[in-house]
Design a protein around this motif. Structure first.
Motif, PDB file in Angstrom:
ATOM      1  N   VAL A 304       0.866  -1.102  -0.001  1.00  0.00           N
ATOM      2  CA  VAL A 304       0.074  -0.011   0.032  1.00  0.00           C
ATOM      3  C   VAL A 304       0.832   1.385  -0.097  1.00  0.00           C
ATOM      4  O   VAL A 304       0.327   2.416   0.099  1.00  0.00           O
ATOM      5  N   ASP A 305       2.172   1.188   0.012  1.00  0.00           N
ATOM      6  CA  ASP A 305       3.039   2.073  -0.020  1.00  0.00           C
ATOM      7  C   ASP A 305       2.702   3.302  -0.850  1.00  0.00           C
ATOM      8  O   ASP A 305       2.637   4.666  -0.571  1.00  0.00           O
ATOM      9  N   LEU A 306       2.810   3.264  -2.265  1.00  0.00           N
ATOM     10  CA  LEU A 306       2.517   4.231  -3.283  1.00  0.00           C
ATOM     11  C   LEU A 306       1.059   4.606  -2.977  1.00  0.00           C
ATOM     12  O   LEU A 306       0.798   6.067  -3.276  1.00  0.00           O
ATOM     13  N   ALA A 352      -1.329   4.226  -8.734  1.00  0.00           N
ATOM     14  CA  ALA A 352      -0.414   3.577  -7.484  1.00  0.00           C
ATOM     15  C   ALA A 352      -0.920   2.412  -7.107  1.00  0.00           C
ATOM     16  O   ALA A 352       0.065   1.489  -6.623  1.00  0.00           O
ATOM     17  N   THR A 353      -1.926   2.031  -6.847  1.00  0.00           N
ATOM     18  CA  THR A 353      -2.672   0.824  -6.488  1.00  0.00           C
ATOM     19  C   THR A 353      -1.849  -0.429  -7.321  1.00  0.00           C
ATOM     20  O   THR A 353      -1.667  -1.424  -6.776  1.00  0.00           O
ATOM     21  N   LEU A 354      -2.193  -0.042  -8.746  1.00  0.00           N
ATOM     22  CA  LEU A 354      -1.551  -1.195  -9.701  1.00  0.00           C
ATOM     23  C   LEU A 354      -0.184  -1.406  -9.551  1.00  0.00           C
ATOM     24  O   LEU A 354       0.167  -2.322  -9.308  1.00  0.00           O
ATOM     25  N   LEU A 355       0.623  -0.336  -9.370  1.00  0.00           N
ATOM     26  CA  LEU A 355       2.085  -0.634  -9.080  1.00  0.00           C
ATOM     27  C   LEU A 355       2.457  -1.116  -7.865  1.00  0.00           C
ATOM     28  O   LEU A 355       3.311  -2.096  -7.564  1.00  0.00           O
ATOM     29  N   ASP A 356       1.511  -0.735  -6.749  1.00  0.00           N
ATOM     30  CA  ASP A 356       1.973  -1.532  -5.413  1.00  0.00           C
ATOM     31  C   ASP A 356       1.449  -3.215  -5.648  1.00  0.00           C
ATOM     32  O   ASP A 356       2.374  -3.725  -5.359  1.00  0.00           O
ATOM     33  N   LEU A 363       8.556  -7.684  -6.062  1.00  0.00           N
ATOM     34  CA  LEU A 363       9.857  -7.494  -5.856  1.00  0.00           C
ATOM     35  C   LEU A 363      10.425  -6.777  -4.736  1.00  0.00           C
ATOM     36  O   LEU A 363      11.505  -6.315  -4.569  1.00  0.00           O
ATOM     37  N   SER A 364       9.402  -6.727  -3.905  1.00  0.00           N
ATOM     38  CA  SER A 364       9.513  -5.812  -2.557  1.00  0.00           C
ATOM     39  C   SER A 364      10.908  -6.376  -1.673  1.00  0.00           C
ATOM     40  O   SER A 364      11.582  -5.499  -1.461  1.00  0.00           O
ATOM     41  N   HIS A 365      10.918  -7.436  -1.363  1.00  0.00           N
ATOM     42  CA  HIS A 365      11.984  -7.771  -0.724  1.00  0.00           C
ATOM     43  C   HIS A 365      13.261  -7.753  -1.388  1.00  0.00           C
ATOM     44  O   HIS A 365      14.234  -7.383  -0.760  1.00  0.00           O
ATOM     45  N   ARG A 366      13.311  -8.159  -2.731  1.00  0.00           N
ATOM     46  CA  ARG A 366      14.539  -8.177  -3.506  1.00  0.00           C
ATOM     47  C   ARG A 366      15.071  -6.745  -3.751  1.00  0.00           C
ATOM     48  O   ARG A 366      16.251  -6.672  -3.573  1.00  0.00           O
ATOM     49  N   LEU A 367      14.183  -5.710  -3.787  1.00  0.00           N
ATOM     50  CA  LEU A 367      14.499  -4.374  -3.883  1.00  0.00           C
ATOM     51  C   LEU A 367      14.821  -3.613  -2.565  1.00  0.00           C
ATOM     52  O   LEU A 367      14.891  -2.381  -2.592  1.00  0.00           O
ATOM     53  N   GLY A 368      14.583  -4.374  -1.462  1.00  0.00           N
ATOM     54  CA  GLY A 368      14.543  -3.870  -0.166  1.00  0.00           C
ATOM     55  C   GLY A 368      13.345  -2.724   0.124  1.00  0.00           C
ATOM     56  O   GLY A 368      13.657  -1.891   1.145  1.00  0.00           O
ATOM     57  N   LEU A 369      12.394  -2.830  -0.276  1.00  0.00           N
ATOM     58  CA  LEU A 369      11.141  -2.226  -0.286  1.00  0.00           C
ATOM     59  C   LEU A 369      10.173  -2.816   0.683  1.00  0.00           C
ATOM     60  O   LEU A 369       9.132  -2.073   1.162  1.00  0.00           O
TER      61      LEU A 369
END
Length: 380
Positions: A304-306, A352-356, A363-369
């Protein structure tokens, strides 16, 4: 849109907000405008006394390790309720612990929590928490490889007990109890979501709960605590040997914290008092007599970040809605402009929802997000 999954509570008995006066079933439910008008005199009287009393003295050392090497990490305002005040998060340059400095006082905790989880905000937050069944089940399933059939489970910071209600479908043979500083635990018991609801401070109740539970969980609770170390000690006391402690908290090492700045939802100022790096929490648990058996970053990430950051920015730029801590209601021009800006922001919110959900989540963990992490620790 809040990342907190449970109603917060003070770690050392400091008061948190109580539910506002309830309307009996025989009385009509007042409209939001009527509720705001009724609350406005009280809020204006509070504000007339000034904000200084809402903060403790600024501290010069880290509450986690004692180091005096501090650096300001964030300055922000209340982006959710828009109550007046400015808030600072400092970061220890030695252990990387991030904490609110100066921290809210007991009066500040009461003021800034009021009408967020109860009162004006109760219905909205209750619907949000009640609709997160899949997330609650995933949290409960994280215990299965290590303890498939726990007998007793205590959920600390349980709010209205929605996690326990969902977790029972994963662990049908488990008895779930809930603990919360507010009356949420009592409401959860009456609703049948928990077998027993304890109301009060976990460290103060820990002696009566000593050695009683196979599992204690703290989901997005520790960051609200005034003294997280005491909460961990209380958990060690309540868990029987061989039992497990399951903790999920925001990850202050997430790259989103830097990329989104004050628009990163897990800062959640002024509610979040401590944001603990995973390494610090692992070490503290080990020192208390736990063995960390699992650490997860991808799984607890809430995509939900974006979306949240976009909404916070739009909401901050728009005129305020009618709120009791404002001296007067918005006029027609302000209401129209707010509606117009909200409608204009819809395409950005959708993007933003679609990107999230479909780009960053995978990729969240791989990118450190990843915006949260989860630790499972066994009491030795």
């Amino acid at each position: 849109m809040s990342d907190a999954e449970h109603e917060p509570q003070g770690a050392d008995g400091e008061p948190t907000p109580s539910r506002t006066d309830q309307v009996t079933d025989s009385e009509p439910t007042p409209s939001r405008a009527e509720q705001v008008a009724a609350l406005r005199p009280g809020y204006q009287a509070d504000l007339a006394r000034g904000l200084d009393r809402f903060f403790e003295p600024r501290r010069s050392d880290c509450p986690w390790c004692g180091s005096a090497r501090l650096r300001t990490r964030l300055r922000t305002t209340d982006l959710l309720q828009h109550k007046p005040g400015h808030f600072v998060l400092d970061r220890c340059q030695d252990c990387r612990h991030t904490f609110q400095n100066p921290r809210l006082s007991a009066e500040g905790l009461e003021f800034y929590y009021r009408d967020f989880y109860d009162g004006l905000g109760e219905k909205q937050l209750g619907n949000t928490f009640g609709g997160r069944t899949a997330m609650y089940r995933q949290r409960a399933e994280s215990l299965l490889p290590f303890a498939a059939t726990p007998k007793n489970w205590l959920d600390v910071g349980t709010g209205h007990g929605h996690f326990c209600e969902s977790a029972r479908t994963v662990h049908p043979g488990t008895t779930f109890d809930g603990l919360d500083f507010t009356d949420g635990a009592e409401l959860a018991e009456r609703a049948g979501r928990v077998e027993r609801g304890y109301r009060g401070s976990f460290p103060e109740l820990a002696p009566e709960l000593a050695g009683h539970y196979d599992v204690v969980s703290m989901f997005h609770y520790l960051e609200h605590s005034t003294e997280p170390g005491r909460e961990l000690e209380a958990a060690h006391r309540a868990i029987r040997p061989g039992g497990h402690l399951l903790i999920e908290v925001p990850d202050p090492d997430s790259r989103y914290a830097r990329l989104l700045g004050r628009w990163w939802l897990p800062w959640l100022q002024p509610q979040h008092l401590h944001l603990v790096p995973a390494e610090n929490l692992r070490r503290r648990l080990t020192g208390l007599g736990f063995t960390v058996v699992a650490e997860q970053h991808a799984e607890p990430h809430d995509p939900v970040d974006l979306l949240a950051g976009t909404w916070l920015a739009i909401d901050a730029a728009a005129p305020r809605e009618d709120l009791p801590w404002l001296p007067k209601p918005p006029n027609r021009r302000q209401r129209t402009l707010r509606t117009t800006m909200a409608i204009a922001g819809v395409p950005f919110l959708i993007l933003a929802t679609l990107l999230d959900r479909f780009v960053v989540k995978r990729l969240s963990h791989r990118l450190g997000l990843s915006n949260a992490y989860r630790l499972l620790a066994r009491r030795d």
